[in-house]
Design an enzyme around this catalytic site. Sequence first.
Site, mmCIF file in Angstrom:
data_model
loop_
_atom_site.group_PDB
_atom_site.id
_atom_site.type_symbol
_atom_site.label_atom_id
_atom_site.label_comp_id
_atom_site.label_asym_id
_atom_site.label_seq_id
_atom_site.Cartn_x
_atom_site.Cartn_y
_atom_site.Cartn_z
ATOM 1 N N LYS B 72 0.779 -0.926 -0.060
ATOM 2 C CA LYS B 72 0.103 0.133 0.163
ATOM 3 C C LYS B 72 0.806 1.150 0.080
ATOM 4 O O LYS B 72 1.915 1.280 0.709
ATOM 5 C CB LYS B 72 -1.047 -0.127 1.414
ATOM 6 N N SER B 147 -9.915 1.744 2.768
ATOM 7 C CA SER B 147 -8.927 2.364 1.813
ATOM 8 C C SER B 147 -7.946 1.495 1.288
ATOM 9 O O SER B 147 -7.272 2.297 0.203
ATOM 10 C CB SER B 147 -8.258 3.488 2.819
ATOM 11 N N SER B 171 -10.179 -0.558 7.137
ATOM 12 C CA SER B 171 -9.573 -0.418 5.510
ATOM 13 C C SER B 171 -9.027 -1.486 5.000
ATOM 14 O O SER B 171 -8.328 -1.678 3.686
ATOM 15 C CB SER B 171 -8.733 0.608 5.721
#
Lengths: 93, 475
Positions: B72, B147, B171
Amino acid sequence: MNKIELKNLLFLSRLRVNEEDQDKTIEKLQNTFEMIDQMNDLDLDKFEPLNNPLELTNVSRSDKEKNRNKKEEFLEKSPKSDEDYFVVPKIVE
Amino acid sequence: MNFQEIRNNFRDKKVSAKELTEESLKKAKDKSDLNAFISHFEEYALERASYIDTNFDQYIDKPLGGIPIAHKDIFCTDGRKTTCASKMLENFVPPYESTVTKNCNNAGSIMIGKTNMDEFAMGSSNETSFFGPVKNPWDDSLVPGGSSGGSAACVAADITTISTGTDTGGSIRQPAALCGITGLKPTYGLVSRWGMIAFCSSMDQAGPIARDAFACSALLNAMASYDDKDSTCSKRESVDYEKGLSKDFGKLKIGVLKGVENLGISEEVLKAYESSKKILEQLGHSFVELDFTELSSGICSYYVIAPAECSSNLSRFDGIKYGYRSEAKNLSELYLKTRAEGFGDEVQKRILIGSYVLSAGFYDAYYRKAQKVRRMIKSKFDEFFMDVDLVFLPTTLDQAFEMNRESSDPNRMYKEDLLTIPANLAGLPAMSLPNGFSKNLPIGVQFVGNYFSEELLLNTAHKMQEVTDWHKMTP
């Protein structure tokens, strides 16, 4: 929330919203606060505030040099530098 | 091929790290329409793969030896762009490596790129990214969740078998559920936050995303470590989660939801929930009904505490020290213009909420009250875990939804995390895994465990995946 309150909040947050978008911003914030305000229906008297889920003790390290200052590397990565200094916009007026 | 098969093939020299990397890079290119990546590191990845092949003996026993991974874009990578999906950090190149990515490197993985996400991890649909939305691999008109949407889409689309994510309010778990894969949010403090760009420091926690619990256990083995650079990092002795999968934890008492009809959960999700309860029953576990009503007020608390911490954490972005800098006539204008131009709408909204709830006169009415709700939720879970081993509940209210969803409820997006937020407030570990399909779209369910019970969580999820096939489905 009114426009004066929003302007104060924008100043505190160092943000800017155009005059014509301010009503929309106020509406969005108010919608969120309507959800948040449901907290008011709860009986919370017996609960102490909790700011971190774990019982924590402070961490310290021995007083020894650990990471050498990577001055050249940092200066190289900055947008602008002059000899040993970072060049930034004027911040003292 | 799943993670375990790929790793075995690498260990048996049936496939090289270079071949695996080339395949992942090719898939990433073929599936670029998903917009799952912000950066690709083709040259770096191939060089590293060759190095691993040359030094095979050093990597044969490593948990992630030879395996391509996507990180990420919230984890700082030394000398490589780290944007947090924001214009503010569009060209930011960190001079240091996050502990998570460093640990994954040491475990032998090969980073092929950095994945797209909601800006500064604020969002539940991956639509707030400065680099555009990520598409759901199951249906490209739908969101992958957020997210960690790029990391979830990357695994669901089979570009890599593992990726890293972070979970502040859901997330990891919510996108895992919406993309039909498995994701674990560890106990707060199990994985170091050093070098992970901060959103809400008292809840942010990094964790593994993969197709199945097996791969999650291998990735968690790599990610978790004590780190003196993060003062909230746990000093507990490390656990071998992969080994833990074969342990026998016996028959468990599992807490299930009572009064679900009031929470707004869709019919399809409830149906899948009921049928997975039957599977747990067949595995010999028993249930205790729990009243979740109080926990559902966690969302009110979360949307005070998270914006409060975000407004503080994001005050560092001032146009002076690093990141985006606007042109301005004086210092005050520089701050305003830099932040108004550098942050997207959702981030700005949360900064405003945070400044409001922390400002004089409102602190007690909002911030302090939200912290009391947080205590109430932790106490409720403590009470639950006196009686049960795990709590079992749907991950999301519904399945993947369309981009730019219009809803009569202005807070609908925030309610995406209604069922995931309580674990973050309490700092508990929680794990989402696929438990069914409807309309050709995946559904997810989650286990919440007591503090540092990741071994039990992974073991239980693994046992469930041994008798089900949902995690094997691909788009």
